[in-house]
Design a protein around this motif. Sequence first.
Motif, PDB file in Angstrom:
ATOM      1  N   ARG A  91       0.851  -1.183   0.000  1.00 30.50           N
ATOM      2  CA  ARG A  91       0.000   0.000   0.000  1.00 30.50           C
ATOM      3  C   ARG A  91       0.893   1.241   0.000  1.00 30.50           C
ATOM      4  O   ARG A  91       1.696   1.427   0.924  1.00 30.50           O
ATOM      5  N   VAL A  92       0.748   2.063  -1.026  1.00 29.92           N
ATOM      6  CA  VAL A  92       1.492   3.323  -1.101  1.00 29.92           C
ATOM      7  C   VAL A  92       0.437   4.399  -1.380  1.00 29.92           C
ATOM      8  O   VAL A  92       0.305   4.907  -2.489  1.00 29.92           O
ATOM      9  N   TYR A  93      -0.313   4.730  -0.343  1.00 32.17           N
ATOM     10  CA  TYR A  93      -1.488   5.594  -0.490  1.00 32.17           C
ATOM     11  C   TYR A  93      -1.126   7.053  -0.216  1.00 32.17           C
ATOM     12  O   TYR A  93      -0.703   7.405   0.886  1.00 32.17           O
ATOM     13  N   TRP A 103      -6.680  15.856   7.026  1.00 33.07           N
ATOM     14  CA  TRP A 103      -5.508  15.771   6.155  1.00 33.07           C
ATOM     15  C   TRP A 103      -5.833  14.913   4.938  1.00 33.07           C
ATOM     16  O   TRP A 103      -6.320  13.795   5.082  1.00 33.07           O
ATOM     17  N   LYS A 104      -5.584  15.416   3.750  1.00 32.34           N
ATOM     18  CA  LYS A 104      -6.022  14.737   2.526  1.00 32.34           C
ATOM     19  C   LYS A 104      -4.912  13.963   1.814  1.00 32.34           C
ATOM     20  O   LYS A 104      -5.081  13.540   0.684  1.00 32.34           O
ATOM     21  N   GLY A 105      -3.784  13.780   2.511  1.00 32.96           N
ATOM     22  CA  GLY A 105      -2.763  12.929   1.951  1.00 32.96           C
ATOM     23  C   GLY A 105      -1.513  13.678   1.519  1.00 32.96           C
ATOM     24  O   GLY A 105      -1.482  14.908   1.413  1.00 32.96           O
ATOM     25  N   LEU A 106      -0.467  12.902   1.252  1.00 37.18           N
ATOM     26  CA  LEU A 106       0.846  13.466   0.942  1.00 37.18           C
ATOM     27  C   LEU A 106       0.835  14.319  -0.315  1.00 37.18           C
ATOM     28  O   LEU A 106       1.521  15.343  -0.387  1.00 37.18           O
ATOM     29  N   ILE A 107       0.087  13.911  -1.335  1.00 39.97           N
ATOM     30  CA  ILE A 107       0.054  14.708  -2.559  1.00 39.97           C
ATOM     31  C   ILE A 107      -0.563  16.072  -2.292  1.00 39.97           C
ATOM     32  O   ILE A 107      -0.047  17.104  -2.736  1.00 39.97           O
ATOM     33  N   MET A 108      -1.657  16.095  -1.554  1.00 45.85           N
ATOM     34  CA  MET A 108      -2.360  17.353  -1.318  1.00 45.85           C
ATOM     35  C   MET A 108      -1.654  18.247  -0.301  1.00 45.85           C
ATOM     36  O   MET A 108      -1.646  19.466  -0.440  1.00 45.85           O
ATOM     37  N   ILE A 118       0.914  21.120  -3.588  1.00 44.84           N
ATOM     38  CA  ILE A 118       0.638  19.949  -4.427  1.00 44.84           C
ATOM     39  C   ILE A 118       1.781  19.631  -5.401  1.00 44.84           C
ATOM     40  O   ILE A 118       2.112  18.450  -5.582  1.00 44.84           O
ATOM     41  N   PRO A 119       2.417  20.593  -6.061  1.00 45.93           N
ATOM     42  CA  PRO A 119       3.551  20.238  -6.928  1.00 45.93           C
ATOM     43  C   PRO A 119       4.635  19.448  -6.189  1.00 45.93           C
ATOM     44  O   PRO A 119       5.153  18.457  -6.709  1.00 45.93           O
ATOM     45  N   THR A 120       4.959  19.866  -4.962  1.00 46.69           N
ATOM     46  CA  THR A 120       5.938  19.120  -4.170  1.00 46.69           C
ATOM     47  C   THR A 120       5.397  17.745  -3.799  1.00 46.69           C
ATOM     48  O   THR A 120       6.129  16.744  -3.840  1.00 46.69           O
ATOM     49  N   GLY A 121       4.109  17.682  -3.466  1.00 43.54           N
ATOM     50  CA  GLY A 121       3.509  16.401  -3.132  1.00 43.54           C
ATOM     51  C   GLY A 121       3.574  15.407  -4.276  1.00 43.54           C
ATOM     52  O   GLY A 121       3.870  14.225  -4.072  1.00 43.54           O
ATOM     53  N   ALA A 125       5.606  11.889  -4.191  1.00 42.45           N
ATOM     54  CA  ALA A 125       4.898  10.635  -4.469  1.00 42.45           C
ATOM     55  C   ALA A 125       5.593   9.856  -5.575  1.00 42.45           C
ATOM     56  O   ALA A 125       5.811   8.647  -5.459  1.00 42.45           O
ATOM     57  N   ARG A 126       5.937  10.544  -6.628  1.00 42.69           N
ATOM     58  CA  ARG A 126       6.574   9.869  -7.759  1.00 42.69           C
ATOM     59  C   ARG A 126       7.941   9.298  -7.371  1.00 42.69           C
ATOM     60  O   ARG A 126       8.295   8.176  -7.733  1.00 42.69           O
TER      61      ARG A 126
END
Length: 342
Positions: A91-93, A103-108, A118-121, A125-126
């Motif tokens: 799981r890599v959510y 909190w809406k997650g690492l990307i957000m 978000i650009p850094t997120g 993630a990538r």
Amino acid sequence: MPRVSDLHVVANTPLPAPQVLSREIPRSDAHAGFVVKSREEIARVLAGVDERFLVIVGPCSIHDLKAGREYAQRLAGLAEEVKDRMLLVMRVYFEKPRTTVGWKGLIMDPHLDGTNDIPTGLRMARTFLREVLELGLPTATEMLDPITPQFIADLTCWSAIGARTTESQTHRQMASGLSMPVGFKNATAGSVVAAINGIKAAMQPQTFLGINEEGRASVVTTTGNAASHLILRGGDEGPNFDEGSVGQALAALQKNGLAPKVMIDASHANCGKDCRKMPDTFREIVRQRKAGATGIIGAMLESNLVAGAQAMAESREALVYGQSITDQCIDWETTVALLREV
């Protein structure tokens, strides 16, 4: 002239185009080869050709990359140990749906401070997905925002459509174009019919609005995703991992002309969001499979280095290392014991 647009918008920040981010954080030939191999292995399990038990296991969400890397390194060794009986996918959510707010997650919100960078997120993630693949672990995530796949789907081996979005036409259309197997969870109320309808829609060709690799708005036309399947995760009325509920779900799939194959989530409503109950839920899922319920092709486990969950703190330094900041997870020692037991 009266203003009629953007009355409630305070910012509209352009994102880097997906192809720009992909060049900045590239996918190597080795990454691509492993992703293709992993997707094919997962698809064979779903089809019943590969008899191994598929387990989607890992943190509820990734918020600390250092802890995430440590977890991935440990899981890679365990995956190698059990590979003759189980196919482990991490799981890599990075995106978390919220019932109201949170909190809406690492990307957000990669900095965990409400700055919504978000650009850094997306870059984080990538980069993290590449690191997991380099350990020889297949990757799994929930595709929540329909724009996100353009940035990370090429590094993802399996994805989920969550309980809150399984009835969403937008997400069903998106799933029809994803290049990896996709699991549809039953709706939050517990409806399996909603997920089955989602699977049927995702398996069909679709045309919808999206973005292309250049980041431009586009019309997307798909072939449909044949590797779409059902996930039972319980609902408002209680768990649905018992024999009766599983049998009803398999019968409903068959009635709708779909393969009677199901994955069962041992977390969420199937354990009452209490990580202490998750091991016994998982054992019951495995017991049914061992007793001849071959329609159960796999399970999901929320697992982290440290058991339980913690509230967001004022600073990262105040957080417990390796413990979830979203749903409760079982700890690493329990995870190892469970999977070796299987």
